[in-house]
Design a protein around this motif. Structure first.
Motif, PDB file in Angstrom:
ATOM      1  N   GLY A 108       6.351   1.983  -4.009  1.00  0.00           N
ATOM      2  CA  GLY A 108       5.857   0.625  -3.781  1.00  0.00           C
ATOM      3  C   GLY A 108       5.239   0.502  -2.411  1.00  0.00           C
ATOM      4  O   GLY A 108       5.641   1.184  -1.465  1.00  0.00           O
ATOM      5  N   ASP A 109       4.242  -0.356  -2.304  1.00  0.00           N
ATOM      6  CA  ASP A 109       3.587  -0.569  -1.017  1.00  0.00           C
ATOM      7  C   ASP A 109       4.555  -1.088   0.036  1.00  0.00           C
ATOM      8  O   ASP A 109       4.340  -0.889   1.233  1.00  0.00           O
ATOM      9  CB  ASP A 109       2.427  -1.551  -1.177  1.00  0.00           C
ATOM     10  CG  ASP A 109       1.241  -0.930  -1.898  1.00  0.00           C
ATOM     11  OD1 ASP A 109       1.183   0.316  -1.985  1.00  0.00           O
ATOM     12  OD2 ASP A 109       0.387  -1.690  -2.393  1.00  0.00           O
ATOM     13  N   ASP A 110       5.631  -1.769  -0.399  1.00  0.00           N
ATOM     14  CA  ASP A 110       6.544  -2.369   0.566  1.00  0.00           C
ATOM     15  C   ASP A 110       7.499  -1.352   1.195  1.00  0.00           C
ATOM     16  O   ASP A 110       8.296  -1.717   2.066  1.00  0.00           O
ATOM     17  CB  ASP A 110       7.344  -3.504  -0.074  1.00  0.00           C
ATOM     18  CG  ASP A 110       8.178  -3.057  -1.253  1.00  0.00           C
ATOM     19  OD1 ASP A 110       7.880  -1.984  -1.817  1.00  0.00           O
ATOM     20  OD2 ASP A 110       9.136  -3.769  -1.626  1.00  0.00           O
TER      21      ASP A 110
END
Length: 481
Positions: free
Chosen positions: A239-241
């Motif tokens: 995930g980008d997070d």
């Protein structure tokens, strides 16, 4: 090796020690205060010592992993100065060289100490129970085992005095114009670590136990182990997070930013962004996910443990995985897709030990067959828009053109291959992550099968043989009455 007098007068009126050593061409000098002399080596001498040190730590040997050549070369130089100062080269005999060998052997034999490193990390913003990836244990600051470091819980987390005592303290300090002394979190031993972690917004700590290495190499091994363990988290929790999770002492992106701009017509714009990793994930969700991916953590942790301890039955394959995981972690920290793509493709290259661009294409094509059962002419699901060969060519072309300067690094778009096929960051990141995960899980089975050959070719052949055997078994089962 030369010994010079420091009593003067010096040539050209030199009176600065550094200038004197430079005048005589000495490097790495040892000063004898009583004799007023300096003994050191010329540049040529240090070059010879560097070459000599390499003979005590052959490439890929256990000694080469335990100490750097710079550390060992310094040990050799210091021993020569201590034992051979005042001697001529013609006076040295075999016993002198045997003694140097003994000193080196004893030094390596004495590297048995286990050192536990405490490495602050920017990870999840919330506190969840500790978890382990190989030799690395991640703990939130709120649950540090302080007693193991000789500091009580109350000393690490000091309590503020009652309100009336604080009032008296503040008034007294104001009257006498003295700074207010407040108890520091962390106590005497950990206060600087806490301050550093707070400055870097790093509420997590990685505990890494390193055995048998000098202090500088031990710190470096702990740092690299933490980076690879963070890569394992990113591999199992995409995930980008989570792209920005990092070791606090490494390159770290700010956890928030402010963007201000104005237009020529007088318009003004201000915006803020909170960039704390995994900010939207609840503690319950993170904890549940950590439990679900524990098998993957266990597998990747075995790669890391085997590499760190130099205890693997397949050291080259384990080292290749760790090298690739490090490149993957570095790629996710990049903000430019062009640079990230280059690092992701490099991760795939080192994972399969491709050695060059031709080898990279061959290994990538082979990996689709080995891990996905797809030939070069097969379309890639689920969209079935490109073939395996077109995707591989697009990936290797993008990396090559960026690194060789035929495509601008500072560009929003990625280059296309000869067939005008382009590749996206998301596609390459997904492929790299999948290959790293499957490589590690398959390597567990390869090692468990016994007598593994430590080469990529042998490993790939085993995977294909296992898949063929499973297909025969499944076909036999389906034809039974």
């Amino acid at each position: 090796m030369r010994t010079i007098s420091l009593t003067g007068p010096f040539p050209d009126g030199l009176d600065d020690l550094h200038s004197v050593l430079e005048q005589h061409g000495l490097r790495n000098a040892s000063i004898d205060v009583l004799q007023q002399t300096a003994t050191g080596f010329t540049t040529t001498g240090l070059t010879a010592i560097t070459a000599l040190a390499k003979t005590f730590r052959p490439s890929l040997s256990q000694n080469s992993r335990r100490a750097s050549n710079a550390t060992l070369a310094k040990l050799v130089a210091d021993e020569m100065i201590n034992a051979w100062a005042g001697r001529t080269s013609s006076s040295l005999a075999q016993p002198d060289f045997n003694q140097l060998q003994t000193v080196i052997d004893d030094w390596f034999a004495a590297l048995t100490q286990v050192r536990e490193h405490v490495v602050p990390c920017t990870l999840f913003p919330c506190a969840i129970p500790s978890f382990t990836i190989g030799p690395v244990i991640f703990r939130h600051f709120s649950e540090l085992p302080t007693e193991g470091f000789g500091i009580s819980h109350n000393e690490f987390w000091p309590k503020e005095p009652p309100a009336w005592k604080r009032w008296v303290r503040d008034v007294w300090a104001a009257i006498w114009r003295k700074p207010i002394s407040r108890p520091e979190v962390g106590g005497f031993r950990f206060s600087m670590l806490v301050q550093f972690a707070n400055d870097r917004v790093a509420p997590w700590v990685a505990f890494v136990r390193v055995t048998g290495r000098p202090p500088a190499e031990s710190i470096r091994a702990a740092d690299l182990s933490t980076d690879i363990a963070l890569a394992a988290i990113q591999l199992a929790s995409p995930g980008d997070d989570v792209r920005a999770i990092t070791r606090a002492s490494a390159r770290a992106a700010p956890v928030w930013r402010v963007d201000v701009s104005r237009t020529e017509g007088g318009g003004f714009s201000e915006g803020t962004r909170n960039q704390v990793p995994a900010l939207a994930r609840s503690p319950q969700l993170i904890e549940l996910h950590i439990k679900e991916v524990e098998p993957a953590f266990r597998s990747m942790g075995q790669r890391l443990s085997a590499f760190l301890d130099a205890s693997s039955p397949v050291p080259d394959l384990d080292e290749a995985w760790c090298n690739a995981a490090y490149w993957y972690h570095e790629a996710l920290a990049e903000t430019l897709d062009t640079v990230a793509i280059a690092k992701l493709e490099t991760a795939i290259e080192v994972l399969f030990r491709a050695e060059n661009m031709t080898g990279s294409k061959r290994r990538l094509l082979e990996s689709f067959d080995v891990f996905f059962g797809l030939d070069r002419a097969d379309k890639i699901p689920p969209n079935n828009l490109v073939t395996v060969e077109q995707l591989v060519e697009a990936i290797t072309t993008a990396r090559s053109r960026v690194l060789h300067g035929t495509w601008p690094t500072l560009h929003f778009d990625l280059p296309a291959n000869k067939s005008n096929q382009t590749v996206s960051y998301g596609d390459v990141e997904f492929l790299t992550r999948t290959l790293l995960l499957r490589f590690s899980l398959q390597l567990d089975g390869y090692i468990a099968a016994g007598n593994p050959i430590d080469t990529t070719d042998a490993f790939f052949s085993w995977i294909k043989a296992e898949r063929a055997a499973q297909s025969v078994s499944a076909a036999t089962t389906s034809t039974r009455p």
